[in-house]
Design a protein around this motif. Structure first.
Motif, PDB file in Angstrom:
ATOM      1  N   ALA A 115      36.812  63.674  24.147  1.00 34.15           N
ATOM      2  CA  ALA A 115      35.943  64.586  23.372  1.00 34.15           C
ATOM      3  C   ALA A 115      35.736  64.038  21.957  1.00 34.15           C
ATOM      4  O   ALA A 115      34.620  64.088  21.411  1.00 34.15           O
ATOM      5  N   ILE A 116      36.795  63.489  21.392  1.00 33.96           N
ATOM      6  CA  ILE A 116      36.661  62.927  20.029  1.00 33.96           C
ATOM      7  C   ILE A 116      35.741  61.700  20.067  1.00 33.96           C
ATOM      8  O   ILE A 116      34.878  61.529  19.194  1.00 33.96           O
ATOM      9  N   GLN A 144      28.991  69.311  20.031  1.00 29.91           N
ATOM     10  CA  GLN A 144      29.675  70.485  20.567  1.00 29.91           C
ATOM     11  C   GLN A 144      30.824  69.995  21.438  1.00 29.91           C
ATOM     12  O   GLN A 144      30.671  69.012  22.169  1.00 29.91           O
ATOM     13  N   ILE A 145      31.969  70.679  21.300  1.00 31.67           N
ATOM     14  CA  ILE A 145      33.097  70.354  22.182  1.00 31.67           C
ATOM     15  C   ILE A 145      33.444  71.608  22.982  1.00 31.67           C
ATOM     16  O   ILE A 145      33.594  72.694  22.425  1.00 31.67           O
ATOM     17  N   GLU A 146      33.574  71.446  24.303  1.00 31.30           N
ATOM     18  CA  GLU A 146      34.000  72.548  25.163  1.00 31.30           C
ATOM     19  C   GLU A 146      35.498  72.373  25.383  1.00 31.30           C
ATOM     20  O   GLU A 146      35.968  71.296  25.737  1.00 31.30           O
ATOM     21  N   CYS A 147      36.234  73.437  25.134  1.00 33.65           N
ATOM     22  CA  CYS A 147      37.685  73.304  25.128  1.00 33.65           C
ATOM     23  C   CYS A 147      38.330  74.656  25.410  1.00 33.65           C
ATOM     24  O   CYS A 147      37.647  75.676  25.456  1.00 33.65           O
ATOM     25  N   ALA A 188      17.978  68.720  21.313  1.00 36.36           N
ATOM     26  CA  ALA A 188      19.119  69.440  21.910  1.00 36.36           C
ATOM     27  C   ALA A 188      20.434  68.952  21.305  1.00 36.36           C
ATOM     28  O   ALA A 188      20.506  67.850  20.760  1.00 36.36           O
ATOM     29  N   VAL A 189      21.438  69.820  21.420  1.00 36.58           N
ATOM     30  CA  VAL A 189      22.795  69.444  21.002  1.00 36.58           C
ATOM     31  C   VAL A 189      23.493  68.854  22.226  1.00 36.58           C
ATOM     32  O   VAL A 189      23.385  69.400  23.327  1.00 36.58           O
ATOM     33  N   ILE A 190      24.187  67.758  22.041  1.00 39.20           N
ATOM     34  CA  ILE A 190      24.950  67.186  23.166  1.00 39.20           C
ATOM     35  C   ILE A 190      26.372  67.748  23.119  1.00 39.20           C
ATOM     36  O   ILE A 190      26.993  67.805  22.056  1.00 39.20           O
ATOM     37  N   SER A 191      26.856  68.142  24.285  1.00 42.89           N
ATOM     38  CA  SER A 191      28.184  68.757  24.362  1.00 42.89           C
ATOM     39  C   SER A 191      29.139  67.918  25.209  1.00 42.89           C
ATOM     40  O   SER A 191      28.747  67.332  26.215  1.00 42.89           O
TER      41      SER A 191
END
Ligand code: KIV
Ligand code: ZN
Length: 393
Positions: free
Chosen positions: A215-216, A225-228, A198-201
């Motif tokens: 996030a960085i 993945q970054i949620e923004c 899985a991709v970690i977000s």
């Protein structure tokens, strides 16, 4: 850890729209979704379909037109929510259901009046249910920022085993320090046996002003993945700002990470969101604020005029900003004044500028910013005065 690309998951239309006064109608959401796709975001979180018929309609309409980006819909860990999200996403080319549940003891005890084992079972169940409808299922562990890492690792392992393709680790309350958040992601990578599936977000809120830094830190530890949101809009103090994380990754080549965002569209996108949501951007906002490329103190202006890179780490063209500005205030210096006169077509020598500078300071002390018309007045008074002096017997 998968590759060097960081996926940009935009949640302006979901978490951003939760801001009081930011509610959008379906046509506005559709227009923003099209522009987000043009900007190059990978995933558009279009809404929370069970929350209202209007939001269902928005997700449905967006699903019909977006072709390059994944369209995502939010749900709770509730069967009906998931079914309604799947229905709203039916026309999407790349649909994703984002489902999840609170995993911190605050949520488990106070919100759900439950216990860790039951919540773990519900987490896996909701992912299994969503998998009946779509291939891409993202699980969110709400308040992961304050969730015990050992328990969180068990939840993450269970949801991946149930089919989650992305696992979102939200710092829902914006509590974590960047080191803590980065360590949390590293802990999951090192302790969840099936994590490579899985991709970690990262989904970080800004209650302590740390959303971008967190996030960085997350992607530096291996999240991809970054949620923004555009302009950092979102619940309370907001979310990670899209323009900030994208430019951090672009500026810091040493991190060896990239996004597919077309950065020249960042400022136009920011203005569109500010106008549509009727939330002005603070002037000192990084990348998209009105002052992000303005220089007003004499020391900075002098350095900038000698070499822009002295005081600018980003070229304004690169982010679609109007350009650098030399603003004149009582803190400005002679170089800036000479530069602005020159821009207006006046060719004053050093002595002229010395005299004009004293007059300029008198005006500048009376106002916030000296405008073009003030400069015109100063110049014509000065020229008139010198002519009088020349014609005196
Ligand atoms: O902040 C949060 O935890 C959320 C989830 C619903 C992803 O917005
Ligand atoms: Zn959130």
């Amino acid at each position: 850890m998968s590759g060097n690309k960081v996926y940009i998951f935009d949640t302006t239309l979901r978490d951003g729209e939760q801001v009081p006064g930011c509610k959008l109608v379906a046509s506005e959401k559709l227009e923003l979704a099209l522009q987000l796709e043009a900007l190059g975001v990978d995933i558009i979180e279009a809404g929370f379909p069970i929350s209202s018929p209007g939001d269902f309609e928005s997700v449905d309409q967006i699903s019909r037109v977006i072709r390059d980006a994944t369209v995502c819909a939010l749900s709770r860990a509730v069967q009906k929510d998931i079914e309604v999200a799947a229905e709203a996403l039916r026309a999407a080319k790349r649909p994703r259901i984002h489902t999840g549940i609170g995993t911190s003891d605050y949520h488990i005890r106070s919100k759900f009046k439950s216990n860790r084992e039951d919540i773990l079972a519900r987490a896996a169940q909701c992912v299994k249910w969503a998998k009946n409808f779509v291939e891409e299922v993202e699980f969110y562990a709400e308040d992961a920022g304050r969730t015990d890492n050992e328990y969180l690792a068990r939840v993450v392992e269970a949801v991946i085993a149930a089919g989650a393709t992305t696992v979102n680790i939200p710092d829902t309350t914006g509590y974590c320090l960047p080191t803590q958040y980065g360590e949390k992601i590293a802990y999951l990578i090192n302790n969840v046996p099936n994590i490579d599936k899985a991709v970690i977000s990262c989904h970080c809120h800004n209650d302590l002003g740390l959303a971008t830094a967190n996030a960085i830190a997350g992607v530096m530890s291996g999240a991809r993945q970054i949620e923004c949101t555009i302009n950092g809009l979102g619940e309370r103090a907001g979310n990670t700002s899209l323009e900030e994380v994208v430019m951090v990754l672009k500026q810091h080549k040493d991190l060896n990470l990239y996004t597919d965002i077309k950065t020249q569209l960042l400022n136009p996108m920011s203005r569109l969101v500010a106008d549509t949501m009727r939330v002005p951007v603070q002037p000192n906002k990084a990348i998209v604020g009105a002052n992000a490329f303005s220089h007003s103190s004499g020391i900075h202006q002098d350095g900038f005029l000698k070499d822009a890179q002295t005081y600018e780490i980003i070229n304004p063209d690169e982010v679609g900003a109007e350009g650098s500005k030399i603003v004149l205030t009582a803190r400005s210096g002679r170089s800036a004044l000479a530069y602005r006169f020159q821009k207006l077509g006046y060719q004053f020598n050093r002595n002229d500028v010395d005299v004009l500078y004293q007059k300029f300071l008198e005006v500048a002390d009376t106002k916030k910013e000296v405008q073009e018309e003030d400069l015109q007045n100063l110049a014509s008074q000065y020229q008139h005065g010198s002519q009088l002096a020349l014609s005196e017997p």
